[in-house]
Design an enzyme around this catalytic site. Structure first.
Site, short mmCIF file in Angstrom:
data_model
loop_
_atom_site.label_atom_id
_atom_site.label_comp_id
_atom_site.label_asym_id
_atom_site.label_seq_id
_atom_site.Cartn_x
_atom_site.Cartn_y
_atom_site.Cartn_z
N PHE A 132 -4.10 1.72 4.25
CA PHE A 132 -4.29 2.57 3.06
C PHE A 132 -3.17 2.25 2.10
O PHE A 132 -1.99 2.47 2.40
CB PHE A 132 -4.26 4.05 3.41
CG PHE A 132 -4.44 4.94 2.20
CD1 PHE A 132 -5.71 5.27 1.76
CD2 PHE A 132 -3.34 5.40 1.50
CE1 PHE A 132 -5.88 6.07 0.63
CE2 PHE A 132 -3.50 6.19 0.36
CZ PHE A 132 -4.77 6.52 -0.07
N ASP A 216 4.24 -2.51 2.70
CA ASP A 216 4.05 -1.20 2.07
C ASP A 216 4.80 -0.17 2.91
O ASP A 216 4.36 0.22 3.98
CB ASP A 216 2.55 -0.88 2.02
CG ASP A 216 2.23 0.50 1.48
OD1 ASP A 216 3.13 1.36 1.45
OD2 ASP A 216 1.06 0.73 1.13
N LYS A 245 7.08 8.06 -2.32
CA LYS A 245 7.13 9.32 -1.58
C LYS A 245 8.53 9.93 -1.51
O LYS A 245 8.96 10.56 -2.47
CB LYS A 245 6.49 9.14 -0.20
CG LYS A 245 4.96 9.01 -0.26
CD LYS A 245 4.33 9.18 1.10
CE LYS A 245 2.81 9.01 1.05
NZ LYS A 245 2.11 10.12 0.40
#
Length: 384
Positions: A132, A216, A245
Site C-alpha cells: 500500500f 516506503d 506520518k
C-alpha cells in the site's frame, strides 16, 4: 455539539470516504485520549502511526507554539531555517543525499516515482502484492489491490506487481526498470515483514540493471520498529526512501530522501508543493526527531518484545507478527467487531486491517504498565 449532531453534519456535508466509529475525541495527552463526555481511552493506534511520541508531546508543542507566533508560511520561493535544518538532519540520519518535502506519504511516493522515472525515462516500477503506497494516482497505481484500483481505472501505466518471492522479483527487473518500490514492513495490509532474502534480491537486481531501490517507510519509519529507520535492521540500504506520518510529531509532513546517486536528478521546476517544509511543521519535525533518540529506541525494542509475548497469550489469538511496536495479531474471531467492542466497552483504540487481523501501533513513549493495561483491556474485549 452532540455526537448525533456531528453525525448529521457528516451525512449532509462530508463525502462518505470514512467509516467512522461513534466516538468524538476532544483531548489527548501521552497514550491517553478523552472523549466529549470525559471518558478516558488508551490509544494503541496513534492516528495510524502518526502520534508516535504520544499526544501533544511537550517538546513538539513548544516548538510549534514558538514558531507559529513568529512565522507560519512564506512558500518555497524563499529560505527558512527550520526547513534547511530538517533536510540536513534527515539526510545525515539516513541515506546521505538530498530531501524533497511534501505533505503526506502518498505525495512522498509520487515524488519517488517521478524521481525514478526521470533517472530512467519511461522505465517500469516493480512492486509486490500486499503493498500500500497511497491513494493518489501514481501511488495507487503502485498499490496492487483490486478493490482499491478498479473503481479508478485506467491507472498510470508502467507498474508491474509480483509476489513477495526473491526469484520472481529478480526476474521482473531488467534494463527498462526504473525502480523497485517496497515497504520493508507492509503496514496497511496487516504488518507483513518482507524477508531479508527478498530485500537482498531487490538490491542485487537493482544494482545489476541500474534501477533505483526505493523503500516506503511512511508507516514503519521514525522509530516504529526500534531503529530510527526500518532499513537499518535489514542489512539492505535503499537508493531513496519515503517518510511521513510520525515525522511531524502529529502534524502533516512527508519527505523523499535520496542517497548520493539520485540526489541531483530533479531540477528546478520538476516538482513542487506549496505548503511543503513550512517553518511550523519543520520545527515540529525537528523536535520529534530530537525526542526519538537511541534511549527511546531501545525502549521500543524492549516493550515490543513485552507486548508481543503478552499478545501471544491472549484468548482467540492464533499468531502475532511484526517488529518493535508495529504488531498485528491473527484472530479466530472477527477483528472489526472486536475493534468496536474494545473501543466502546474497554476504552482501548486499535484497528482491524482485515477480517481477522488486529493491528497495534502504540506510542513509542509508553511504559510497561501501559503495555500491561492494554493487554488486560484487550483480553476483556476478546472474552466479551
Amino acid at each position: 455539539m452532540s455526537l448525533a449532531e456531528l453525525q448529521e453534519l457528516e451525512r449532509a456535508s462530508v463525502m462518505h470516504t470514512y467509516a467512522r466509529l461513534p466516538v468524538e475525541f476532544v483531548r489527548g495527552e501521552g497514550a491517553r485520549l478523552w472523549d466529549v463526555d470525559g471518558e478516558e481511552y488508551l490509544d494503541f493506534l496513534c492516528g495510524v502511526s502518526v502520534t508516535n511520541l504520544g499526544h501533544c508531546h511537550p517538546r513538539v508543542v513548544a516548538a510549534v507554539r514558538e514558531q507559529v507566533g513568529r512565522l507560519m508560511h512564506v512558500s518555497n520561493l524563499f529560505y527558512t531555517e527550520p526547513a534547511m535544518r530538517l533536510a540536513a538532519r534527515l539526510s545525515q540520519s539516513s541515506l546521505g543525499g538530498k530531501v524533497f518535502f511534501c505533505n503526506s506519504g502518498a505525495e512522498a511516493n509520487e515524488a519517488a516515482i517521478k524521481l525514478a522515472r526521470k533517472a530512467r525515462a519511461g522505465g517500469d516500477v516493480v512492486v509486490v502484492y500486499g503493498a500500500f503506497h497511497g491513494r493518489t494516482y501514481g501511488a495507487l497505481s503502485a498499490t496492487p489491490q483490486e478493490s482499491k484500483q478498479a473503481p479508478f481505472a485506467p491507472l498510470v501505466p508502467g507498474f508491474r506487481a509480483v509476489a513477495a518471492d526473491p526469484d520472481e522479483l529478480r526476474a521482473a527487473v531488467d534494463g527498462r526498470t526504473a525502480a523497485v518500490l517496497l515497504e520493508p514492513i507492509q503496514g496497511e495490509t496487516g504488518v507483513h515483514v518482507l524477508s531479508e532474502e527478498l530485500l537482498t534480491a531487490a538490491r542485487e537486481a537493482c544494482d545489476e540493471h541500474g534501477a533505483a531501490l526505493v523503500f516506503d517507510e511512511v508507516q514503519c519509519g521514525m522509530g516504529r520498529t526500534g531503529t530510527l529507520w526500518a532499513y537499518e535492521q535489514t542489512g539492505v540500504k535503499p537508493d531513496a526512501m519515503t517518510v511521513a506520518k510520525a515525522l511531524g510529531g502529529g502534524l502533516p509532513i512527508g519527505a523523499l530522501i535520496t542517497g548520493e546517486r539520485l540526489a541531483d536528478v530533479l531540477a528546478p521546476g520538476d516538482h513542487g508543493s506549496t505548503f511543503a517544509g513550512g517553518p511550523v511543521i519543520a520545527s515540529a519535525a525537528l523536535a520529534a526527531l530530537e525526542v526519538t533518540d537511541e534511549h527511546l529506541l531501545e525502549r521500543v525494542r524492549e516493550l515490543g518484545r513485552r507486548l508481543l509475548a503478552g499478545l501471544e497469550r491472549l484468548p482467540h489469538v492464533l499468531s502475532v507478527r511484526g517488529r518493535g511496536l508495529m504488531l498485528a495479531c491473527e484472530l479466530d474471531v472477527p477483528a472489526p467487531a472486536l475493534v468496536r467492542r474494545a473501543l466502546l466497552e474497554q476504552r482501548i483504540v486499535v484497528n482491524a486491517t482485515g477480517p481477522t487481523t488486529l493491528r497495534l501501533l502504540p506510542p513509542l513513549t509508553i511504559g510497561e504498565a501501559e503495555v500491561d493495561e492494554a493487554l488486560a483491556r484487550l483480553s476483556a474485549a476478546l472474552d466479551g
